[in-house]
Write a protein that holds these residues in place. Structure first.
Motif, PDB file in Angstrom:
ATOM      1  N   THR A 243       0.849  -1.187   0.000  1.00 25.86           N
ATOM      2  CA  THR A 243       0.000   0.000   0.000  1.00 25.86           C
ATOM      3  C   THR A 243       0.886   1.239   0.000  1.00 25.86           C
ATOM      4  O   THR A 243       1.843   1.310   0.768  1.00 25.86           O
ATOM      5  N   PRO A 244       0.617   2.232  -0.854  1.00 25.19           N
ATOM      6  CA  PRO A 244       1.421   3.469  -0.834  1.00 25.19           C
ATOM      7  C   PRO A 244       1.530   4.014   0.585  1.00 25.19           C
ATOM      8  O   PRO A 244       0.536   4.069   1.311  1.00 25.19           O
ATOM      9  N   LYS A 245       2.736   4.414   0.988  1.00 21.58           N
ATOM     10  CA  LYS A 245       2.961   4.761   2.388  1.00 21.58           C
ATOM     11  C   LYS A 245       2.111   5.932   2.855  1.00 21.58           C
ATOM     12  O   LYS A 245       1.773   6.025   4.038  1.00 21.58           O
ATOM     13  N   GLU A 246       1.737   6.822   1.929  1.00 23.40           N
ATOM     14  CA  GLU A 246       0.928   7.965   2.343  1.00 23.40           C
ATOM     15  C   GLU A 246      -0.529   7.569   2.623  1.00 23.40           C
ATOM     16  O   GLU A 246      -1.321   8.385   3.098  1.00 23.40           O
ATOM     17  N   LYS A 247      -0.875   6.285   2.372  1.00 24.07           N
ATOM     18  CA  LYS A 247      -2.264   5.859   2.564  1.00 24.07           C
ATOM     19  C   LYS A 247      -2.436   4.839   3.685  1.00 24.07           C
ATOM     20  O   LYS A 247      -3.524   4.284   3.854  1.00 24.07           O
ATOM     21  N   ARG A 248      -1.402   4.596   4.467  1.00 23.97           N
ATOM     22  CA  ARG A 248      -1.440   3.483   5.413  1.00 23.97           C
ATOM     23  C   ARG A 248      -2.132   3.784   6.740  1.00 23.97           C
ATOM     24  O   ARG A 248      -2.505   2.858   7.454  1.00 23.97           O
ATOM     25  N   LEU A 249      -2.301   5.059   7.088  1.00 19.57           N
ATOM     26  CA  LEU A 249      -2.777   5.389   8.423  1.00 19.57           C
ATOM     27  C   LEU A 249      -4.157   4.819   8.730  1.00 19.57           C
ATOM     28  O   LEU A 249      -4.440   4.462   9.876  1.00 19.57           O
ATOM     29  N   SER A 250      -5.018   4.718   7.729  1.00 19.73           N
ATOM     30  CA  SER A 250      -6.382   4.237   7.989  1.00 19.73           C
ATOM     31  C   SER A 250      -6.418   2.790   8.453  1.00 19.73           C
ATOM     32  O   SER A 250      -7.378   2.361   9.091  1.00 19.73           O
ATOM     33  N   TYR A 251      -5.375   2.022   8.153  1.00 22.06           N
ATOM     34  CA  TYR A 251      -5.342   0.640   8.629  1.00 22.06           C
ATOM     35  C   TYR A 251      -5.317   0.578  10.156  1.00 22.06           C
ATOM     36  O   TYR A 251      -5.886  -0.321  10.765  1.00 22.06           O
ATOM     37  N   VAL A 252      -4.616   1.551  10.777  1.00 28.21           N
ATOM     38  CA  VAL A 252      -4.439   1.505  12.223  1.00 28.21           C
ATOM     39  C   VAL A 252      -5.783   1.484  12.936  1.00 28.21           C
ATOM     40  O   VAL A 252      -5.977   0.776  13.920  1.00 28.21           O
ATOM     41  N   GLU A 253      -6.731   2.265  12.441  1.00 25.84           N
ATOM     42  CA  GLU A 253      -8.027   2.370  13.093  1.00 25.84           C
ATOM     43  C   GLU A 253      -8.902   1.137  12.872  1.00 25.84           C
ATOM     44  O   GLU A 253      -9.837   0.900  13.636  1.00 25.84           O
ATOM     45  N   ASN A 254      -8.603   0.358  11.843  1.00 29.69           N
ATOM     46  CA  ASN A 254      -9.579  -0.630  11.407  1.00 29.69           C
ATOM     47  C   ASN A 254      -9.137  -2.085  11.457  1.00 29.69           C
ATOM     48  O   ASN A 254      -9.905  -2.968  11.086  1.00 29.69           O
ATOM     49  N   ILE A 255      -7.916  -2.346  11.916  1.00 30.98           N
ATOM     50  CA  ILE A 255      -7.507  -3.742  12.026  1.00 30.98           C
ATOM     51  C   ILE A 255      -8.206  -4.399  13.206  1.00 30.98           C
ATOM     52  O   ILE A 255      -8.571  -3.749  14.182  1.00 30.98           O
ATOM     53  N   ASN A 256      -8.394  -5.696  13.104  1.00 28.56           N
ATOM     54  CA  ASN A 256      -9.028  -6.480  14.163  1.00 28.56           C
ATOM     55  C   ASN A 256      -8.198  -6.346  15.447  1.00 28.56           C
ATOM     56  O   ASN A 256      -7.005  -6.625  15.454  1.00 28.56           O
ATOM     57  N   ASN A 257      -8.824  -5.924  16.540  1.00 32.16           N
ATOM     58  CA  ASN A 257      -8.056  -5.682  17.767  1.00 32.16           C
ATOM     59  C   ASN A 257      -8.046  -6.868  18.727  1.00 32.16           C
ATOM     60  O   ASN A 257      -7.666  -6.734  19.887  1.00 32.16           O
ATOM     61  N   ASN A 258      -8.432  -8.035  18.235  1.00 36.12           N
ATOM     62  CA  ASN A 258      -8.350  -9.264  19.028  1.00 36.12           C
ATOM     63  C   ASN A 258      -6.936  -9.835  18.898  1.00 36.12           C
ATOM     64  O   ASN A 258      -6.545 -10.322  17.843  1.00 36.12           O
TER      65      ASN A 258
END
Length: 344
Positions: A243-258
């Motif tokens: 994923t282009p590095k400038e677009k990666r931040l949204s993953y942090v909020e949405n990955i499975n937190n289990n």
């Protein structure tokens, strides 16, 4: 229990409260807001029965996903899920009959050629999932070689990730250590040979060199508990990497937190450190462009210190002036969030 503060809100707060000049702070905020607005468009596809749904549910917090509206009627069979700025396009693969396959192929091609408001291709990355429990992958090769790769535009090798799911039943459940949730040597050998075979077939058909990975999404039957995935951290690491590095931040909020979802992986690499490093590169794009005054630098790896900083320091560029302290503050928030999820 009080809901955990969103990562992007913490990052914005760190910038606003940083003890740096207003000029430097304004430049940092401009960079941050640019990154905050970036959308990730991830297409997930594969032949019928490959385990797309279980993979999506294992990776992402689908409980907060919203089904997209206003999708082009011609491609409405491609389901859209919105998780803030992370947009998942769940596309039917081939294998539903000739007429359906032709329709699905046409829809996938149309979506792959769609462009965003800036004129760039809309889809950032295509994740193609193969069924590791079958030897008949002809339909998957048709999808990859004749539908997806010819329509990826430039930089094809970095816009497609091929992943072999259901590693746990690749040999009809034999040689899978259910207690430790990992393949035993005969199954590892079988899976590695399958990876080489898939890589060779794609290379012969397209000239593109792609290195597939294998994993298990931990299939969840209705009314049953979610099984423990295997190599999910490895899969996520490569999703972020491509994923282009400038677009990666949204993953942090949405990955499975289990945490249990991320624990079991092969021993070839510490994928958690790799994931952290990928996010470090993104954070550095906020910092590195805000150069004000003399470069008194140092890098984020030095600012962090310790083993984590040592591991990722080479992958993160130079920061300047008072931004060194800010980089550490932002990084502490990032490492804390990722660390809690991945059991660091």
């Amino acid at each position: 229990m009080e809901k955990e503060k969103r990562f992007l809100d913490m990052m914005e707060s760190d910038i606003l409260n940083a003890e740096i000049s207003e000029l430097e702070k304004n430049k940092l905020m401009k960079n941050f807001l640019y990154l905050k607005e970036q959308k990730i468009n991830l297409m997930i596809t594969g032949a019928t029965g490959c385990g797309k749904s279980s993979t999506i549910n294992a990776l992402f917090n689908m409980e907060v996903a919203k089904v997209g509206v206003g999708v082009d009627p011609e491609t409405m069979e491609i389901e859209r899920y919105d998780l803030d700025n992370l947009i998942l396009w769940d596309s039917p693969g081939l294998g539903d009959g000739k007429e359906a396959d032709n329709r699905h192929a046409k829809n996938i091609i149309k979506k792959l050629n769609e462009r965003d408001e800036q004129g760039n291709l809309l889809i950032d990355l295509v994740l193609v999932i193969l069924d590791g429990s079958t030897r008949d992958l002809g339909t998957s090769y048709e999808l990859i070689n004749n539908v997806i790769i010819p329509n990826l535009g430039e930089d094809k090798e970095n816009r497609i990730l091929v992943a072999i799911n259901q590693a746990d039943v690749a040999m009809k459940g034999r040689y899978w250590n259910y207690e430790e949730n990992r393949p035993e040597p005969p199954l590892v050998k079988f899976l590695e040979e399958k990876v080489i075979s898939v890589q060779k077939r794609i290379k012969e058909g397209t000239g593109i060199n792609i290195a597939p990975i294998y994993y298990s999404a931990g299939f969840k039957e209705e009314g049953m508990e979610q099984g423990r995935p295997y190599n999910l951290s490895k899969l996520f690491y490569y999703i972020i990497k491509f994923t282009p590095k400038e677009k990666r931040l949204s993953y942090v909020e949405n990955i499975n937190n289990n945490q249990e979802m991320w624990q079991d992986n092969d021993d070839l690499k510490d994928y958690r450190a790799g994931i952290l490093g990928q996010f470090g590169e993104t954070i550095n794009t906020v910092i590195e462009c805000a150069e004000v005054g003399a470069d008194v630098g140092g890098n984020i790896g030095n600012a962090l210190g310790g083993k984590i900083g040592e591991k990722i320091g080479r992958g993160v560029g130079t920061v300047v002036g008072g931004a060194v302290g800010l980089a550490k503050s932002i990084w502490d928030s990032t490492a804390g969030k990722i660390g809690r999820i991945f059991g660091w």
